[in-house]
Scaffold this active site. Sequence first.
Site, PDB file in Angstrom:
ATOM      1  N   GLU A 122     -18.633   2.887   5.115  1.00 13.24           N
ATOM      2  CA  GLU A 122     -17.193   2.952   5.377  1.00 13.24           C
ATOM      3  C   GLU A 122     -16.882   2.271   6.709  1.00 13.24           C
ATOM      4  OE1 GLU A 122     -15.192   4.381   3.032  1.00 13.24           O
ATOM      5  OE2 GLU A 122     -17.068   4.605   1.928  1.00 13.24           O
ATOM      6  N   TYR A 153     -22.297  -5.486   0.862  1.00  9.47           N
ATOM      7  CA  TYR A 153     -21.841  -5.051  -0.469  1.00  9.47           C
ATOM      8  C   TYR A 153     -22.262  -6.030  -1.555  1.00  9.47           C
ATOM      9  CZ  TYR A 153     -18.888  -1.199   1.191  1.00  9.47           C
ATOM     10  OH  TYR A 153     -18.425  -0.012   1.710  1.00  9.47           O
ATOM     11  N   VAL A 176      -5.631  -4.741  -7.005  1.00  9.87           N
ATOM     12  CA  VAL A 176      -5.909  -3.372  -7.418  1.00  9.87           C
ATOM     13  C   VAL A 176      -5.934  -2.525  -6.160  1.00  9.87           C
ATOM     14  CG1 VAL A 176      -7.564  -1.814  -8.508  1.00  9.87           C
ATOM     15  CG2 VAL A 176      -7.255  -4.133  -9.411  1.00  9.87           C
ATOM     16  N   SER A 178      -5.770   1.600  -4.708  1.00 10.38           N
ATOM     17  CA  SER A 178      -5.729   3.024  -5.047  1.00 10.38           C
ATOM     18  C   SER A 178      -5.077   3.829  -3.927  1.00 10.38           C
ATOM     19  CB  SER A 178      -7.130   3.554  -5.340  1.00 10.38           C
ATOM     20  OG  SER A 178      -8.016   3.164  -4.322  1.00 10.38           O
ATOM     21  N   ASN A 179      -5.056   3.269  -2.729  1.00 13.66           N
ATOM     22  CA  ASN A 179      -4.558   4.021  -1.584  1.00 13.66           C
ATOM     23  C   ASN A 179      -3.630   3.123  -0.775  1.00 13.66           C
ATOM     24  OD1 ASN A 179      -4.201   5.766   0.572  1.00 13.66           O
ATOM     25  ND2 ASN A 179      -6.242   5.387   1.429  1.00 13.66           N
ATOM     26  N   TYR A 225      -7.306 -13.183  -6.732  1.00 16.06           N
ATOM     27  CA  TYR A 225      -7.347 -11.739  -6.540  1.00 16.06           C
ATOM     28  C   TYR A 225      -7.165 -11.434  -5.058  1.00 16.06           C
ATOM     29  CZ  TYR A 225      -8.765  -6.920  -6.419  1.00 16.06           C
ATOM     30  OH  TYR A 225      -8.757  -5.569  -6.217  1.00 16.06           O
ATOM     31  N   ASN A 230      -8.946  -2.354   3.357  1.00 13.36           N
ATOM     32  CA  ASN A 230      -8.018  -1.298   3.796  1.00 13.36           C
ATOM     33  C   ASN A 230      -7.868  -1.281   5.313  1.00 13.36           C
ATOM     34  OD1 ASN A 230     -10.277   0.088   4.800  1.00 13.36           O
ATOM     35  ND2 ASN A 230     -10.486   1.344   2.959  1.00 13.36           N
ATOM     36  N   LYS A 240     -14.298  -5.290  -2.868  1.00 15.69           N
ATOM     37  CA  LYS A 240     -13.023  -5.954  -3.195  1.00 15.69           C
ATOM     38  C   LYS A 240     -13.197  -7.470  -3.198  1.00 15.69           C
ATOM     39  CE  LYS A 240     -10.319  -2.264  -1.085  1.00 15.69           C
ATOM     40  NZ  LYS A 240     -11.499  -1.382  -0.918  1.00 15.69           N
TER      41      LYS A 240
END
Length: 342
Positions: A122, A153, A176, A178-179, A225, A230, A240
Amino acid sequence: MTNAGRGPTRRLRAWGCLAVGAMLSALWLLWLLGPAPGGAPAPQPPVTILIWHWPFTDQPPELPGDTCARYGMAHCVLSTNRSLLASASVVVFHHRELQTQRARLPLAQRPPGQPWVWASMESPSHTHGLHRLRGIFNWVLSYRNDSDIFVPYGRLEPRSGPAPPLPPKSRLAAWVVSNFQERQRRAQVYRQLVRHLQVDVFGRASGRPLCTDCLVPTVARYHFYLSFENSQHRDYITEKFWRNALWAGAVPVVLGPPRATYEAYVPPDAFVHVDDFSSPRELAAFLTGMNASRYRGFFAWRQRLRVQLLTDWRERFCAICARYPYLPQGQVYEDLEGWFQA
Ligand SMILES: *[C@@H]1O[C@H](CO)[C@@H](O)[C@H](O)[C@H]1NC(C)=O
Ligand SMILES: *[C@@H]1O[C@H](CO)[C@@H](O)[C@H](O)[C@H]1NC(C)=O
Ligand SMILES: *[C@@H]1O[C@H](CO)[C@@H](O)[C@H](O)[C@H]1NC(C)=O
């Protein structure tokens, strides 16, 4: 070659060769069969890597003895059996569970000199409580490229055989998320971008959630894309970018660390960087004005390279194994927070 005609010498030489050959074979066999009794040093015991708490779950996967061998790293054993604390070669602590207090550090039971690894994928924006972890960890496993065990990653690897064709494209740009939080830089860029560009948004925050296996085939139909991280931090480039865009076959439009960081991992013409443009409006004009030959140029790397995702925690932990002989001895992260925030 001057002796070529002298039979006895040649035979002697031939016998000599045979004898040397036999000796070498014997040595080879001995090496294969292990050390002679009382002779060479005993084989090294395997490196035991104890994972104190499996990341994000109370149900760790099965960890058969050959787990690391499957990732090309033999001679290592991964385990979650806490009874091994006294004997493990190294113990790994994943940060999220320390942060949420679902796991505690067994400081009182720590064998003297046992190396401990701090593990997290993270970003600093989502990592709390590091000030409580001063002077405890010897090594770090993370996406930061100066980690003792560096686990990105994903990465590009040489391709053997021809590249599969690009998926057919019918739509322009997808995202895409989510948050979604307005205070994040990616939200601001998105808000400005959609004034000039059609972006199809999926994910929990959009009311159009995608199942895990639907994301890649959905994104594959898009030219671009939005690989918007974040939070923007040194080296923080996530799935991502690697999975949602490159792996899926869409061109990543990135918001994250500077262009130079991406260029350390992929060719400079494999992606579009938000910072390449003076405004989201210019970025939108670039994306919508794209012609087919310019677009194909973004995928030139596919002829010789392919995407390798590194998403499985077993593989990440086994990476400790490959680095183990070279990891610095006696090192301690006195100021883990200072290092990670830098
Ligand atoms: C954990 O390790 C201990 C000590 O080696 C062993 O006795 C025990 O059976 C192991 N437990 C499991 C669940 O494998
Ligand atoms: C880490 O990445 C930076 C650029 O972000 C680069 O300058 C540096 O050389 C890299 N370090 C290693 C050890 O790869
Ligand atoms: C496509 O776009 C590129 C870059 O904008 C330009 O150099 C090239 O001439 C264009 N090709 C065609 C066929 O329009």
